[in-house]
Each structure stands twice: as C-alpha cells, then as structure tokens.
Design a protein around this motif. Structure first.
Motif, short mmCIF file in Angstrom:
data_model
loop_
_atom_site.label_atom_id
_atom_site.label_comp_id
_atom_site.label_asym_id
_atom_site.label_seq_id
_atom_site.Cartn_x
_atom_site.Cartn_y
_atom_site.Cartn_z
N GLN A 70 0.82 -1.21 0.00
CA GLN A 70 0.00 0.00 0.00
C GLN A 70 0.86 1.26 0.00
OE1 GLN A 70 -3.03 -0.38 2.99
NE2 GLN A 70 -3.72 1.70 2.60
N THR A 71 1.88 1.29 0.85
CA THR A 71 2.75 2.48 0.89
C THR A 71 3.90 2.30 -0.09
OG1 THR A 71 3.04 1.52 3.08
CG2 THR A 71 2.95 3.92 2.96
N VAL B 166 -4.97 2.98 -4.71
CA VAL B 166 -5.48 4.35 -4.84
C VAL B 166 -5.88 4.97 -3.51
CG1 VAL B 166 -6.15 4.01 -7.23
CG2 VAL B 166 -7.86 3.65 -5.44
N ALA B 167 -5.53 4.30 -2.40
CA ALA B 167 -5.86 4.88 -1.10
C ALA B 167 -5.21 6.26 -0.99
CB ALA B 167 -5.36 3.96 0.01
N GLY B 168 -6.00 7.27 -0.68
CA GLY B 168 -5.48 8.62 -0.47
C GLY B 168 -5.16 9.40 -1.73
N LEU B 169 -5.54 8.88 -2.91
CA LEU B 169 -5.24 9.61 -4.15
C LEU B 169 -6.40 10.52 -4.56
CD1 LEU B 169 -3.54 7.02 -6.55
CD2 LEU B 169 -2.54 8.43 -4.77
N THR B 170 -6.07 11.55 -5.35
CA THR B 170 -7.12 12.42 -5.91
C THR B 170 -7.89 11.63 -6.97
OG1 THR B 170 -5.69 13.17 -7.69
CG2 THR B 170 -5.65 14.47 -5.66
N ASP B 171 -9.04 12.16 -7.38
CA ASP B 171 -9.85 11.48 -8.39
C ASP B 171 -9.07 11.31 -9.69
OD1 ASP B 171 -11.88 11.41 -6.62
OD2 ASP B 171 -13.10 12.96 -7.57
N GLU B 172 -8.32 12.36 -10.06
CA GLU B 172 -7.58 12.31 -11.32
C GLU B 172 -6.48 11.25 -11.26
OE1 GLU B 172 -5.88 16.06 -12.43
OE2 GLU B 172 -4.88 15.16 -14.17
N GLU B 173 -5.75 11.22 -10.14
CA GLU B 173 -4.70 10.22 -9.98
C GLU B 173 -5.27 8.81 -9.92
OE1 GLU B 173 -1.79 9.86 -10.47
OE2 GLU B 173 -0.73 11.75 -10.23
N THR B 174 -6.43 8.69 -9.27
CA THR B 174 -7.08 7.37 -9.19
C THR B 174 -7.36 6.86 -10.61
OG1 THR B 174 -8.08 7.88 -7.06
CG2 THR B 174 -9.16 6.18 -8.35
N GLU B 175 -7.85 7.76 -11.45
CA GLU B 175 -8.14 7.36 -12.83
C GLU B 175 -6.86 6.99 -13.58
OE1 GLU B 175 -10.87 10.05 -14.75
OE2 GLU B 175 -10.55 8.97 -16.65
N ASN B 176 -5.78 7.77 -13.33
CA ASN B 176 -4.49 7.45 -13.98
C ASN B 176 -3.99 6.07 -13.59
OD1 ASN B 176 -4.37 9.92 -15.19
ND2 ASN B 176 -3.07 10.88 -13.64
N VAL B 177 -4.06 5.78 -12.28
CA VAL B 177 -3.59 4.46 -11.81
C VAL B 177 -4.47 3.36 -12.41
CG1 VAL B 177 -3.35 2.97 -9.78
CG2 VAL B 177 -2.50 5.32 -9.69
N GLY B 178 -5.78 3.64 -12.49
CA GLY B 178 -6.70 2.67 -13.10
C GLY B 178 -6.32 2.39 -14.54
N ASN B 179 -6.06 3.46 -15.29
CA ASN B 179 -5.70 3.29 -16.70
C ASN B 179 -4.38 2.53 -16.83
OD1 ASN B 179 -7.96 4.54 -17.64
ND2 ASN B 179 -7.04 6.57 -17.67
N LEU B 180 -3.46 2.80 -15.91
CA LEU B 180 -2.17 2.08 -15.94
C LEU B 180 -2.39 0.58 -15.71
CD1 LEU B 180 0.90 1.81 -15.93
CD2 LEU B 180 0.92 2.65 -13.57
N LEU B 181 -3.21 0.26 -14.71
CA LEU B 181 -3.46 -1.18 -14.44
C LEU B 181 -4.16 -1.84 -15.61
CD1 LEU B 181 -4.44 -1.06 -10.66
CD2 LEU B 181 -2.33 -1.95 -11.64
N LEU B 182 -5.09 -1.11 -16.24
CA LEU B 182 -5.78 -1.68 -17.41
C LEU B 182 -4.80 -1.93 -18.55
CD1 LEU B 182 -9.11 0.39 -17.42
CD2 LEU B 182 -8.85 -2.06 -16.98
#
Ligand SMILES: Nc1ncnc2c1ncn2[C@@H]1O[C@H](COP(=O)(O)OP(=O)(O)OP(=O)(O)O)[C@@H](O)[C@H]1O
Length: 257
Positions: A87-88, A174-190
């Motif tokens: 997580q960290t 995505v714990a503690g991330l902004t909405d935009e960063e959450t979406e970026n991490v999501g796209n990266l995992l996809l």
C-alpha cells in the motif's frame, strides 16, 4: 475456461486457533485482472500473504502455474514470477524515477547474467519505455521526493513491472489519491492487464467499477461471492455484510483503518 495461473485449494490459515482464511477456494485465469474486495478483517491481506509465501497455509494448497508453493521460500516464489506492491510506496525518494527504475532493471539484469551470461538488451530503452507506460517521462529526472502521491504509486507499479512478474499483486493502489490520480492508476493497471495477470485489493468502489471485470468478495476468510461489479453490488449477502459493517462503525466498534 482459460489456463489457470493461480489456484487456491481449500486454504485455511489459523493464527492461534483464529481462522483468518477458512477453506478458501479461488482461481485466477492467465491474463485476468481480478479485484478482491471485502470488509475490514475479511482476510484480504492474509490472502496475498499466502500467495507470496509470507504466510504458509495451515491446510490446503496454493498452486502457481500448476506448481505447489508449499516448500518454497518467499524469495523463491518471487523469482518464479509473483510480484507484490504494498500500500505504501517503497521507492528511493532521493533518487529520480529514472534511477529508481534503473536500479530495479539492473538487479534483474544481474540475476539474468548470473544465470545466463552477459545480457545484450538495451536496458535504457526498457527504462524509457517503462517511464512512458507509467506516465512519468516528463518528471523522469526530478527527485522522487518531489512527485505527487499518485506519481509515487505509479513509479512503484513501474518498479514492480521492471521485475517482469507474471502475476502482479497490488494492495490498495489508490488509497489517499485524488480522483484524477485514481483514474491514472486505473488506466495504468488496465494497460498492464493486457500483458500480465493482476490481482488488486481495493476498497474504493468507484475505482473497482473503473477497472474490474470480475470481482471476488471475501468475508470471514472465505469467498462470499464472485461476479461482475453490478452482480456483486446487488447481491443481498454483500449488502448485508457491508451494511453490518456500517452499523458497527456508527456504534463506534473497532475498525483498524
Ligand atoms: N499475524 C496475525 N496474528 C493474529 N491474527 C491475525 C494476524 N494477521 C491477521 N490476523 C487477523 O486475521 C483477520 C484477517 O486479517 P487481514 O489483515 O487479512 O484482513 P483484511 O481483509 O486485509 O483487513 P483490512 O481491510 O482491515 O486490511 C483479522 O481479524 C486479523 O486481525
């Protein structure tokens, strides 16, 4: 049915008699992206721990690419192709993203050359390709300490990928991330899911909706149900488990987060 990369057969983990996992059965197809959800204490972390070998099952079997992991140590399992992101972020803050990735790639190269002789691969190309994949080309030469929390998460996912694992285990990215960063991490995992098998533990249901094709719900150490996000969210058993937890929160009963 696809080829299985991971099979968990009737796994129980007891801590002094308390069963953190209870007759758990689970399988993951090669190339699948699966999200694991479940209330606090459901056994999600213990589940990842039995896959990486940090915790050994009290009973049952864990098979990776068809091989029983029982007698293998954690580093041997990692070497077989299981990588875990905690997580960290665990990156070197005084080094740049490029240097962080170079170190990881070099470690891989060293291992490779120990086994097979000098490598010819253009390692720089690998690093720049990885920087592009994780969207950090523009910030590649800044100290990692200057990166946002989301960029640090993406860098660590890049370091995980640099180890070329077949199976990526990703704990609450995505714990503690902004909405935009959450979406970026999501796209990266996809994007990574196109060439890897991935298991993600996550609480953020918006994020789960963004990335999940199939969701597994854990409860009290066992699989409560599996299905697509709508099936899972509308399952009365899931609603009951999560509502029960909300009531506990309101009454001030213990949450570990
Ligand atoms: N080493 C241990 N010794 C004793 N009990 C443990 C140990 N590790 C975990 N547990 C217990 O096992 C249960 C499952 O824990 P685990 O951390 O796997 O759940 P989790 O689903 O990851 O929870 P969270 O979402 O809160 O992180 C919990 O009740 C926890 O207190």
């Amino acid at each position: 049915m696809g080829e299985k990369i991971l099979e968990i057969e009737d796994v129980t983990v007891s801590f002094d008699g308390f069963k953190a996992l209870k007759n758990l059965n689970f399988s993951l197809d090669k190339g699948e992206l699966r999200v694991i959800i479940g209330p606090n204490g459901a056994g999600k972390t213990t589940f990842l721990d039995v896959i990486t070998g940090k915790t050994k099952p009290t009973q049952g079997r864990v098979l990776f690419k068809g091989k029983n992991l029982r007698s293998l140590k954690e580093h041997q399992i990692a070497r077989m192709g299981i990588g875990r992101k905690f997580q960290t972020p665990r990156i070197y803050l005084n080094l740049t993203p490029r240097e962080n990735l170079e170190i990881t790639c070099n470690q891989q190269k060293k291992l490779w050359s120990t086994l097979f002789g000098k490598p010819k691969s253009a390692e720089r190309q690998t690093v720049s390709g990885l920087l592009e994949t994780i969207g950090l080309t523009a910030n590649a030469d800044l100290p990692a300490s200057k990166l946002s929390h989301g960029e640090k998460q993406r860098l660590e996912i890049g370091m995980l990928v640099a180890q070329s694992p077949d199976l990526l285990l990703v704990d609450e990215p995505v714990a503690g991330l902004t909405d935009e960063e959450t979406e970026n991490v999501g796209n990266l995992l996809l994007a990574l899911a196109q060439s890897h098998s991935i298991m993600v533990i996550e609480h953020d249901m918006e994020f789960v909706r963004q990335i999940a094709r199939k969701v597994t719900v854990l409860h009290q150490g066992s699989v409560l149900c599996e299905g697509n996000i709508d099936e899972v969210q509308n399952d009365p058993r899931v609603i009951e488990v999560y509502l029960g937890q909300e009531v506990e929160h309101k009454q001030g009963a213990g949450s570990r987060e």
